[in-house]
Design an enzyme around this catalytic site. Structure first.
Site, PDB file in Angstrom:
ATOM      1  N   HIS A   1       0.837  -1.199   0.000  1.00  0.00           N
ATOM      2  CA  HIS A   1       0.000   0.000   0.000  1.00  0.00           C
ATOM      3  C   HIS A   1       0.872   1.248   0.000  1.00  0.00           C
ATOM      4  O   HIS A   1       1.910   1.296   0.666  1.00  0.00           O
ATOM      5  CB  HIS A   1      -0.923   0.013   1.219  1.00  0.00           C
ATOM      6  CG  HIS A   1      -2.177  -0.799   1.020  1.00  0.00           C
ATOM      7  ND1 HIS A   1      -3.377  -0.232   0.688  1.00  0.00           N
ATOM      8  CD2 HIS A   1      -2.380  -2.136   1.086  1.00  0.00           C
ATOM      9  CE1 HIS A   1      -4.283  -1.187   0.559  1.00  0.00           C
ATOM     10  NE2 HIS A   1      -3.702  -2.351   0.802  1.00  0.00           N
ATOM     11  N   PRO A   2       0.459   2.280  -0.723  1.00  0.00           N
ATOM     12  CA  PRO A   2       1.252   3.521  -0.772  1.00  0.00           C
ATOM     13  C   PRO A   2       1.011   4.380   0.468  1.00  0.00           C
ATOM     14  O   PRO A   2       0.001   4.250   1.155  1.00  0.00           O
ATOM     15  CB  PRO A   2       0.693   4.227  -2.013  1.00  0.00           C
ATOM     16  CG  PRO A   2      -0.747   3.780  -2.055  1.00  0.00           C
ATOM     17  CD  PRO A   2      -0.732   2.343  -1.583  1.00  0.00           C
TER      18      PRO A   2
ATOM     19  N   GLU B   1      -9.353   6.549  -4.418  1.00  0.00           N
ATOM     20  CA  GLU B   1      -9.634   6.551  -2.984  1.00  0.00           C
ATOM     21  C   GLU B   1      -9.041   7.787  -2.297  1.00  0.00           C
ATOM     22  O   GLU B   1      -9.710   8.442  -1.485  1.00  0.00           O
ATOM     23  CB  GLU B   1      -9.093   5.261  -2.361  1.00  0.00           C
ATOM     24  CG  GLU B   1      -9.910   4.035  -2.738  1.00  0.00           C
ATOM     25  CD  GLU B   1      -9.132   2.731  -2.652  1.00  0.00           C
ATOM     26  OE1 GLU B   1      -9.700   1.686  -2.987  1.00  0.00           O
ATOM     27  OE2 GLU B   1      -7.938   2.771  -2.271  1.00  0.00           O
TER      28      GLU B   1
ATOM     29  N   PHE C   1       0.989   3.635   7.028  1.00  0.00           N
ATOM     30  CA  PHE C   1      -0.279   3.870   7.714  1.00  0.00           C
ATOM     31  C   PHE C   1      -1.406   3.599   6.717  1.00  0.00           C
ATOM     32  O   PHE C   1      -1.442   4.175   5.629  1.00  0.00           O
ATOM     33  CB  PHE C   1      -0.355   5.316   8.211  1.00  0.00           C
ATOM     34  CG  PHE C   1      -1.670   5.667   8.841  1.00  0.00           C
ATOM     35  CD1 PHE C   1      -1.968   5.267  10.142  1.00  0.00           C
ATOM     36  CD2 PHE C   1      -2.626   6.389   8.134  1.00  0.00           C
ATOM     37  CE1 PHE C   1      -3.186   5.593  10.722  1.00  0.00           C
ATOM     38  CE2 PHE C   1      -3.838   6.718   8.706  1.00  0.00           C
ATOM     39  CZ  PHE C   1      -4.129   6.312  10.006  1.00  0.00           C
TER      40      PHE C   1
END
Length: 470
Positions: free
Chosen positions: A371-372, A391, A423
Site C-alpha cells: 500500500h502507498p 480513494e 499507515f
C-alpha cells in the site's frame, strides 16, 4: 467439491420491486392440483397402490393390489371436490392455475372443459403423479416429453408451466432443457420469481409452497379444521401485505387438492380466506402464467458474469488487484468452495478475506507494504494504482495545501519508522481531519496492535473496491 451449486443468497437484503399490476402490495396465487386418476394404481400399470396425501392416516402402498379406499378418496376429489372448488372460485371471480397430471386430465374431460371455460391456466403436473427421484435421467426426460404431448392432445395446447412435486435432482434441468416452459415451480425457496441460468438459457422459476398448502390436512404436523387453515393463510397474508405496503411486494402461493380442501369442513376455511382478501384493494389474484409474463416483461434476465464460475485466470485478472498488488490473494480465494453466494460483493469479499486471514504474517506484511503512503511521493508522481488514486481523491488528499502535505509526510515517516509498514486507513470512510486524527491516535500503538488494525483496514478497503466493481 470446491464449487457449491446451492443458492443460499437469492435476492439477499434488497429484493427487486415486483411492480405488481395496479400497484398491488401482494400477489395471492391459488393452485389447484388435479391428480385424481394419475396417482399410483395397478390399473395404471404401477406396481402398487397410492399411499400419499389422503385422509387415511399412515396409509401404505399395497404391492400388486388395488387399494379400494384410497381409490375412492381420490375419486371424491374428481366427482365432488373439484366441482365444489369450481363453484367457489368462479363465484369469487378468481382465476386459478391447475397443476394437471396429464393422465388424470385425460380421464376427466368434463373437468378439463370446465377449467377451460373458466379461463383457468392448466400447467403440467407431469405424466403421472408418481415419484421421479429414482428415474434414470433418460426415462424422466421421456416422461416429461410424453406429459407435454398428452397434455396438448387432451387440452388443445401445450403447457407453459411445470410442477412435478415428487421430483428428482434432475427435474428442473430437464424441464428447462425441454425448452417450451415459461416457468418451472419445483422449488420452495423464495417469495418472488427469479431467473436461473440452466445450461445456456435463463429459466424463470416461480417458487411454490408446501406450507400454505392443504396437504397439511393429510400430514403431521398439520391442520385439523378449516379454521386452522384459514388462520394460517390469514397470518401469512397479513405479514406479506404489511411488507408489501412497506415497499417489498411479494407473492403468496396457496396449494390445494380436490380430494382434500374439496371436503365440506375443510373448504369452509378457504371460503373465509377468500372473503377476507376480497376486503382489500391492493391485492392481485393472478394465474401463475400471468405472474410469469409480468416478471419476464418487468424483470427480464440480465446477462452477468458469475465470479464463482470464472476460470482461475479470469478470476485473478478481475480481482487480483483488490488487495493492493497482491494477486496471490485472489488465486487462493478461487481455490475455496465458491457458489452463488460468492457472486456478489459480500461473497467475493469474504472469500478474499479468508485467503488473506489464513496467510502467514510475512505474506500479510507484504500486502501492507504494497500500500502507498497517504499523499506521499507515489501520489505526487502519479504512480498510484487507479483504485488508490480514486480513494485518496475521495478524501481530498489530491488537493492538499503545502502545510497539509507536510503534515502527512511527517506522520508517514514517523509511522513507517516505528511499525515497518505504511499507515493504512479506508480513506472513503473519513475526511482529511478524521484521517489526521486517526494518524495521531494510532501512531502511538504497539506494532502488534497496528498490524491487526492495518489488516482490518485493508479488508475494509477491499470491500469498498468490490462494491465499486460489482
Amino acid at each position: 467439491m470446491n464449487r457449491y451449486p446451492r443458492n443460499m443468497i437469492g435476492y439477499g437484503a434488497t429484493p427487486p420491486d415486483a411492480q405488481w399490476p395496479g400497484g398491488a402490495s401482494v400477489a395471492v396465487q391459488f393452485v389447484l392440483n388435479y391428480e385424481e386418476g394419475g396417482e399410483n394404481c395397478v390399473l395404471h400399470g404401477d406396481a402398487a397402490s397410492e399411499a400419499f396425501l389422503s385422509d387415511i392416516a399412515g396409509a401404505a402402498m399395497w404391492q400388486g393390489q388395488r387399494h379400494w379406499n384410497i381409490e375412492s378418496i381420490y375419486e371424491y376429489g374428481a366427482r365432488a371436490g373439484f366441482w365444489r372448488l369450481h363453484r367457489l372460485f368462479t363465484g369469487a371471480d378468481i382465476p386459478v392455475t391447475i397443476y394437471g397430471v396429464a393422465t388424470a386430465l385425460a380421464r376427466s374431460p368434463e373437468q378439463v372443459e370446465a377449467m377451460q371455460q373458466a379461463d383457468w391456466e392448466i400447467a403440467s403436473h407431469g405424466l403421472k403423479w408418481v415419484e421421479h427421484k429414482d428415474m434414470p435421467e433418460e426415462e424422466e426426460r421421456a416422461a416429461i416429453a410424453e406429459a407435454v404431448r398428452l397434455h396438448a392432445e387432451v387440452t388443445g395446447t401445450r403447457p407453459r408451466g411445470w410442477y412435478t412435486g415428487r421430483c428428482s435432482e434432475n427435474t428442473v434441468r430437464l424441464v428447462s432443457e425441454e425448452g417450451g416452459f415459461e416457468y418451472v415451480s419445483d422449488t420452495y425457496d423464495d417469495d418472488l420469481p427469479y431467473w436461473a441460468r440452466i445450461g445456456d438459457q435463463d429459466q424463470l422459476i416461480i417458487p411454490y409452497t408446501l406450507e400454505a398448502n392443504d396437504m397439511r390436512f393429510a400430514t403431521a404436523p398439520g391442520y385439523i379444521t378449516g379454521e386452522q387453515f384459514f388462520s394460517y393463510l390469514k397470518d401469512s397474508f397479513d405479514t406479506l401485505l404489511e411488507e408489501g405496503r412497506a415497499g417489498r411486494p411479494a407473492m403468496m402461493s396457496i396449494g390445494l387438492h380436490c380430494r382434500l380442501i374439496g371436503r365440506p369442513g375443510k373448504i369452509a376455511g378457504l371460503k373465509r380466506f377468500i372473503d377476507y382478501i376480497k376486503g382489500f384493494d391492493d391485492v392481485w389474484t393472478p394465474r401463475r402464467i400471468d405472474i410469469a409474463r409480468h416478471w419476464a416483461k418487468t424483470h427480464p434476465p440480465v446477462a452477468q458474469e458469475r465470479p464463482s464460475l470464472m476460470t482461475r485466470d479470469r478470476f485473478v485478472d478481475r480481482f487480483g488487484g483488490v488487495f493492493e498488488h497482491s494477486p496471490w490473494v485472489a488465486e487462493r480465494a478461487h481455490a475455496l468452495e465458491l457458489g452463488p453466494a460468492h457472486d456478489r460483493a459480500a461473497g467475493i469479499h469474504n472469500a478474499l478475506c479468508r485467503a488473506f486471514r489464513t496467510a502467514s504474517d510475512d505474506e500479510r506484511l507484504g500486502v501492507l507494504r504494497a500500500h502507498p503512503d497517504l499523499a506521499g511521493k507515489l501520489a505526487a508522481a502519479k504512480r498510484l494504482t487507479a483504485e488508490s488514486t480514486s480513494e485518496q481523491a475521495s478524501a481530498g488528499l489530491d488537493a492538499l495545501t503545502d502545510a497539509e502535505r507536510e503534515a502527512f509526510q511527517q506522520r508517514n515517516s514517523e509511522y513507517v519508522a516505528k511499525h515497518g509498514f505504511p499507515f493504512i486507513i479506508a480513506v472513503r470512510d473519513h475526511d482529511k481531519a478524521g484521517i489526521l486524527a486517526a494518524f495521531d491516535r494510532r501512531i502511538g500503538n504497539n506494532t502488534d496492535t497496528e498490524f491487526a488494525e492495518a489488516c482490518h483496514q485493508v479488508e475494509r478497503i477491499a470491500r469498498l473496491r468490490l462494491e465499486d466493481m460489482l
